[in-house]
Scaffold this active site. Sequence first.
Site, PDB file in Angstrom:
ATOM      1  N   GLU A  79       0.904  -1.182  -0.077  1.00  0.00           N
ATOM      2  CA  GLU A  79       0.019   0.026  -0.134  1.00  0.00           C
ATOM      3  C   GLU A  79       1.050   1.128   0.157  1.00  0.00           C
ATOM      4  O   GLU A  79       0.543   1.985   0.750  1.00  0.00           O
ATOM      5  CB  GLU A  79      -1.063  -0.059   1.183  1.00  0.00           C
ATOM      6  CG  GLU A  79      -1.800  -0.898   1.218  1.00  0.00           C
ATOM      7  CD  GLU A  79      -2.910  -1.167   2.241  1.00  0.00           C
ATOM      8  OE1 GLU A  79      -2.761  -0.711   3.563  1.00  0.00           O
ATOM      9  OE2 GLU A  79      -4.082  -1.528   2.144  1.00  0.00           O
ATOM     10  N   ASP A 128      -8.567  -9.068   3.755  1.00  0.00           N
ATOM     11  CA  ASP A 128      -8.235  -8.042   4.627  1.00  0.00           C
ATOM     12  C   ASP A 128      -9.277  -7.893   5.757  1.00  0.00           C
ATOM     13  O   ASP A 128     -10.147  -7.125   5.877  1.00  0.00           O
ATOM     14  CB  ASP A 128      -8.138  -6.727   4.089  1.00  0.00           C
ATOM     15  CG  ASP A 128      -7.473  -5.478   4.885  1.00  0.00           C
ATOM     16  OD1 ASP A 128      -7.047  -5.629   5.932  1.00  0.00           O
ATOM     17  OD2 ASP A 128      -7.449  -4.405   4.261  1.00  0.00           O
ATOM     18  N   GLU A 172     -12.709  -2.642  11.881  1.00  0.00           N
ATOM     19  CA  GLU A 172     -12.858  -1.529  10.553  1.00  0.00           C
ATOM     20  C   GLU A 172     -13.995  -1.937   9.890  1.00  0.00           C
ATOM     21  O   GLU A 172     -14.481  -1.009   9.081  1.00  0.00           O
ATOM     22  CB  GLU A 172     -11.310  -1.624   9.804  1.00  0.00           C
ATOM     23  CG  GLU A 172     -11.169  -1.060   8.566  1.00  0.00           C
ATOM     24  CD  GLU A 172      -9.727  -0.997   8.135  1.00  0.00           C
ATOM     25  OE1 GLU A 172      -9.044  -1.646   8.645  1.00  0.00           O
ATOM     26  OE2 GLU A 172      -9.876  -0.731   6.838  1.00  0.00           O
TER      27      GLU A 172
END
Length: 695
Positions: free
Chosen positions: A297, A370, A398
């Site tokens: 990332e 993820d 998240e």
Amino acid sequence: MGRGVVNRLMALAAALAVAALPLTARAEDGYRLWLRYAPLEGKELARLESFNPRLASVVRDGMEPSQRVAAGELQVGLNSLLGVTSRKVGQNPGDVVLACDQPRLGDGSFTIKAEHHAIRIAGPGQLSCLYGVFALLRELSLGADPNTIDLAEHPAMPLRMLDHWDDPNGYVLRGYSGRSIFDWWKLPEHLDQRLIDYARADASIGINGAVVNSVNASPLFLTDRYIPKLKRVADAWRPYGIRLYISVRFSAPKEIGGLPTADPLDPAVQAWWKARADALYAAIPDFGGFLVKANSEGEPGPQDYHRSHAEGANALARAVGDRGVVIWRAFVYSAEDKTDRAMQAYNEFVPLDGKFDRNVILQVKNGPIDFQPREPFHPLFGAMPHTRLMFEGQITKEYLGQATHLVYLAPLWKEALDWRTGPDGTVAQVIAPAGMAGVANTGSDRDWSGSHFNQANWYTFGRLAWDPSLSSERIAREWAAQTFSRDPAFLAKVVPMMIASRQAVVDYMTPLGLAHQMATGHHYGPGPWVCDLQRPEWNPCYYARADKDGIGFDRTAKGSNALSQYAPSVAARWSDPRATDPDYLLWFHHVPWDFPMPSGKPLWNELIARYDRGVATVDAMAQTWASLQAYVDPERFQDTADYLRIQGQEARWWRDASIAYWQSVNHLPLPAGVRPPEHTLPYYKSLSFPEAPGQ
Ligand code: BDP
């Protein structure tokens, strides 16, 4: 007057004194977590009273620091369980003996045994007594009989860590519970009490390490200015058995070292890392080591210099030497690579098996994408027999409704830990030589974790890292009894509610093996229509692959063949869509909308039924909670009731927006009797939340 009566009178006096305080001082705000040691009652109280505990080891000068913490905790805990603030021990007292005489900390293994009106906590080092005290108090809190207590425990894995994704300025990446608990600006002069309370909470569940800054690391933590700050925290945590680690930025030699390169094979770069490690160890002799997110990332890494992940990791590992570890994250995927994202980490790391130095640990997320509500286990587990692998879970939710959705994560982690990776063993066995790391959900909120029930996930993470064979039910029961009420009628309802919450979030967000359908950036709320982001694998449409003919990601040999990354015995369970567990169906298969499901329904009907089931479960959770008002203090009862309302509304939002979108793709009518989405698809697409937390 018997002692019990005296105690109760004292408790009453204490309660009256508390009642005289202003309301704010009395409110249960969640700060005390699961360490409330609520006074025992009835036969449990009578048993502890007749045991009449005296501390053979009270806090005294010259004690080892951890022993002092253990003895202090024991005193506080016993007094609180007995409902007194200070007490005289009567005749024939029962001794609680802390028999951990070795000055070293040890691995924390302990035995607790009741013998001849004494309870003896023993083990090979100071941590044995610390963990033993917390275990004893937990047992007593749950109503165990002090006269028959008999425990022998040892940690299932050496590293049981929390990873804080906190920036030096106090911002927490994916944090939904306020600001960071670390105030680096005021350190080293001022150490907030919260950091001690945090270490105590961690120690109570066996956590023994913490990475204090985000994986998207600031190089500041490697500067001289930060060393005294880090040292102050490490010194404060040492008695609690918590070792301090930092995340490091791979390009730091350039950014703060003044070097022209960060090439891991460059001798000047290697010398720089060695000097930084030496400086840290000079200040913090038990410094844990470095955590590294590299070439992921947009973060810098060894591949910027055409070096492998092993070459990068080993350069840092040699700087640390046998003083600590380098934890290298396997969470990598590339912007250029067209391969199925779920396959990239495996492709990258399996060829490096055996090439990492002994003190390198590879940290692997529980699933290959993820931290989704449900993923199959990561195929790297079981595929790198010559490398120590560590499990990474995300405690902060998240992708699971963040602060306000009640989702108990033990079933999610257990699912991953219990998978057999092949004929040889489970994920839990693969990680046993290394450990588990959880992305922390702690913050500056009074309740620490953004909601009272989110505390359960912090608690669970520690308990599972200590012993992954504990059941989700057992951990939920322990936590709820200590946090709210040990009344069996309360536990009989709250534990099943917690257990059901995980499948509920899967059902209302991403049923049947769907993944990553969240809105862009903040990952809050649904965005299945999003298909225009720069990188293909950032788009929900990449994962669902829905068109008029069907839905799902074909990961069989006809598709990406991600299935081939699993051992044949595992792959066999998922290779035939008709035999695949519906919970994983669309993860591995692209199937037509009328695909026949085991329930007898066509896929389209089943998909809708799952969304409806998720919404119904949340409604049932709210009803259950409403029925438990009598057992919970008003503050925490109301907070939870409010959040369940939010969750109910948002479960409907997820259901309605998703169904509206799938209908725009498949043009199918809704099955008879199904409630149509409340709004149109353009409405759901128009919603925007620029201020959503944790971006
Ligand atoms: C993702 C988060 C991102 C993190 C990344 C990671 O969205 O913010 O940086 O994980 O694990 O889930 O590095």
